[in-house]
Structure formats: structure tokens, C-alpha cells
Design a protein around this motif. Structure first.
Motif, PDB file in Angstrom:
ATOM      1  N   MET A  48     -12.518 -32.275  -9.698  1.00  0.00           N
ATOM      2  CA  MET A  48     -11.334 -33.094  -9.921  1.00  0.00           C
ATOM      3  C   MET A  48     -10.116 -32.282  -9.513  1.00  0.00           C
ATOM      4  O   MET A  48     -10.102 -31.056  -9.633  1.00  0.00           O
ATOM      5  N   LYS A  52      -4.909 -34.572 -11.410  1.00  0.00           N
ATOM      6  CA  LYS A  52      -5.650 -35.620 -12.114  1.00  0.00           C
ATOM      7  C   LYS A  52      -5.980 -35.181 -13.537  1.00  0.00           C
ATOM      8  O   LYS A  52      -5.818 -35.965 -14.492  1.00  0.00           O
ATOM      9  N   GLN A 315     -13.003 -37.968 -10.734  1.00  0.00           N
ATOM     10  CA  GLN A 315     -11.830 -38.097  -9.871  1.00  0.00           C
ATOM     11  C   GLN A 315     -11.575 -39.555  -9.500  1.00  0.00           C
ATOM     12  O   GLN A 315     -10.429 -39.980  -9.346  1.00  0.00           O
ATOM     13  N   ASP A 319      -6.624 -44.309 -14.258  1.00  0.00           N
ATOM     14  CA  ASP A 319      -6.079 -44.109 -15.604  1.00  0.00           C
ATOM     15  C   ASP A 319      -6.401 -45.283 -16.512  1.00  0.00           C
ATOM     16  O   ASP A 319      -6.727 -45.103 -17.691  1.00  0.00           O
TER      17      ASP A 319
END
Length: 345
Positions: A48, A52, A315, A319
Motif C-alpha cells: 500500500m 493511503k 490499496q 475510503d
């Protein structure tokens, strides 16, 4: 489309209602490594970007989640004193850049962090062989290789096709298998060097940058002093279905990590999240208090602490989807879907 739906549900208050419903359950988040380059594009389920990850921590803070240390959270869960909407943050493997990425980010927010460390490559301080082979074959622009390929672990091949994904995977598996069966660690690193040369990639630059490397003693001691909870993840990143071999993995892992942690280590993470019910009595005999899997879900009071569920963040997860999962909305949706299917059956 899916993300827009999650966003609409969040604005309508659905996630808030689910947080109320699931407030007495524990969510354990699972991370692995922070990208140094483009690893998150190659394997977004394991790597990731730092932005992030920091964004996830900001979401936890902005939405009022309580982040606890692993041992503290499990103790509170057992005694019925767990704060509402509690989260535990864990990271597997112990990648080399963890101190300046995962650790530093969590400390900025005042969040505890547990890192499960596999110790073979921590001891060797070389890149993880199987990961680097896969990454190099993913990254290269070469469509084929011809000639003597023995140096890259293919002594019986004189031509390989890399333009077809199925063929590439086959050759990748053969290189990894050859290195594991026929080579010591120096031999495996020689294969990686030769493979990088043939693919026109810079092995030395990747090693110097720390790609696919695990923290060594220096880095582990540093994060322990910073308050990070270092825990067990086997020595060779395997947990066999043989009691003696499995016990050996835990013993060697402890021998390497406990002098650095300066305390007994009692929490464990199954490599790749894979476990079998037959292994649970062995962990009890080894004085393991908890063991995390990659099975998705919340942890409830009364659950077996040797089969703890987690949420593997990625990743590629937005959200809104992240908030849908940690609020309990998606768990509720799965429960409803399961009941509907059972009625139809």
C-alpha cells in the motif's frame, strides 16, 4: 458505481446505525508493507502507498474509532470492558521501511501498532526470494528469454515465453521451486541477480532501497524502544501440519525476537492466514495466547483467541468501502445475504 453507493449510504447514516449495532465487537485491521516504488501496483493486496495508509488512520480519527493495542483489546473484550467501536492495527512480516512508514504514521496519531515478524529474512538481511522473483517477472518489459537459462534456475530450458500470463506464471513457479529445492540462500540471491540482469533491472538498487527486505536486529530494537508490539510470525513464513516442524518454527522465531523484545512473546499470526484446527492444541502447548488469521470479520466476546478474524485492507479499497467494512455495514449485509440464501435452499 459501488463506491458511489457506499458514499450515499454513509451520507444517509447507514454506517452510523451499523456502528451502533456492532459497537461491542472488535475489528482487527491487517496490513503488510508500504511501497517503496510500484509494489502496490504489482500486489495491491499486500503493498500500500504511505499516503493511503495515513489516510486510513485519519479516517479512524475523524470517525471517532478507539484504537487499542492487541493485548489490551483482547483483555478488555474478555472482561466486557471493550470501548465502543474498538480497532486494533496489525502488520504482517516486518518490512524494512516499517519504522519510517507504518510506525511513524501510527505514532503521529498516537495509535498502538502490532507487527508480526518472520525472522528468517530478518536474520539473513537479503530480499525475500519468492516475492522478488514474482516482482521482477511482473516488472520486466521482456517478452521472452533465449539461450542458457541455468543461472536463473532453469537449467533444462533454452527459451521461455513471458508474453503470455499463464506461461509467465509457470516459469515463475519453476524458478522459485528450483531455488528452494536446490540452493542455499547465497544461491537463491545469485539467481535473483542473474534474473535481474537478464530482465535489465537493477538488483543492487532494489536491495539498497530495501525492497522485499525484512527489518534486522537494529530496526527491530529501535521500534521496540518506540513502543511497537513485536510479535511472532514463524521463522520461515510457514506453519506446517506437522507438530514438530510447526513447534520448531515458533521456537526459532522466539529465539530471534525475544532477546530484542526483552519479554516473552505470546501473540502469533498464521503465515498467509492459513491454519488448521489440528494446530490449535499445539499453540496452547507453546503458550500462545492469541493467533490471527486472514478470515474476514469482527471478533466477539467468547470467540476463540487462536482463530481471530481480521480485515485485510488493500490499496484498491476505497475510503467508503473501508468505512462500510469497519462500521459493520458489510458484515450485516453478508449476514442478510446468507439468511436469504438459506431460505432459498
Amino acid at each position: 458505481m459501488k463506491d458511489r453507493v457506499y458514499g450515499m449510504l454513509r451520507r444517509l447514516g447507514a454506517f452510523y446505525l451499523m456502528r451502533r449495532l456492532f459497537r461491542h465487537k472488535l475489528m482487527i485491521l491487517c496490513y503488510h508493507g508500504i511501497s517503496l516504488d510500484d509494489e502496490h501496483e504489482w500486489w495491491p493486496g499486500v503493498f500500500m502507498t504511505e499516503d493511503k495508509f495515513r489516510g486510513r488512520l485519519k479516517l479512524l480519527k475523524n470517525h471517532g474509532y478507539t484504537v487499542l493495542g492487541l493485548g489490551d483489546a483482547l483483555e478488555k473484550l474478555s472482561t466486557g470492558t471493550l470501548p465502543p467501536n474498538s480497532i486494533v492495527i496489525t502488520a504482517d512480516d516486518g518490512y524494512l521501511n516499517s519504522p519510517e512508514t507504518l510506525v511513524e504514521s501510527c505514532q503521529e496519531y498516537g495509535y498502538p501498532l502490532t507487527i508480526y515478524v518472520t525472522s528468517y529474512y530478518a536474520e539473513k538481511q537479503t530480499p525475500i526470494f519468492n516475492l522478488m522473483v514474482q516482482y521482477v517477472l511482473w516488472k520486466t518489459d521482456k517478452s521472452s528469454l533465449k539461450g542458457d537459462l541455468s543461472a536463473i534456475g532453469l537449467p533444462e530450458a533454452d527459451h521461455i515465453d513471458l508474453g503470455d500470463s499463464v506461461e509467465k506464471k509457470k516459469w515463475c513457479e519453476r524458478i522459485i521451486s528450483y531455488g528452494r529445492v536446490n540452493c542455499d540462500e547465497n544461491g537463491r540471491q545469485s539467481i535473483l541477480k542473474a534474473l535481474c540482469d537478464r530482465m535489465e533491472l537493477n538488483y543492487g538498487a532494489m536491495v539498497t532501497a530495501g525492497m522485499f527486505r525484512i527489518m534486522g536486529k537494529k530496526e527491530l530494537q529501535m521500534i521496540v524502544e518506540q513502543g511497537v508490539d513485536v510479535q511472532l510470525h514463524t521463522h520461515r513464513h510457514v506453519f506446517p501440519l506437522d507438530k514438530d516442524q510447526a513447534s520448531r518454527e515458533i521456537h526459532e522465531n522466539r529465539e530471534f525476537l525475544e532477546p530484542l523484545a526483552c519479554r516473552p512473546l505470546e501473540h502469533f499470526c498464521y503465515p498467509s492466514g492459513k491454519w488448521d484446527p489440528a494446530q490449535l492444541p499445539w499453540l496452547n502447548e507453546l503458550n500462545i495466547r492469541s493467533a490471527t488469521t486472514c478470515n474476514l470479520g469482527f471478533v466477539s466476546e467468547g470467540d476463540d483467541h487462536l482463530t481471530l478474524r481480521r480485515y485485510l485492507d488493500k490499496q484498491t479499497i476505497s475510503d467508503n468501502e473501508f468505512l462500510a467494512e469497519i462500521s459493520g455495514f458489510l458484515a450485516f449485509a453478508r449476514q442478510v445475504r446468507g439468511r436469504v440464501r438459506s431460505l432459498w435452499n
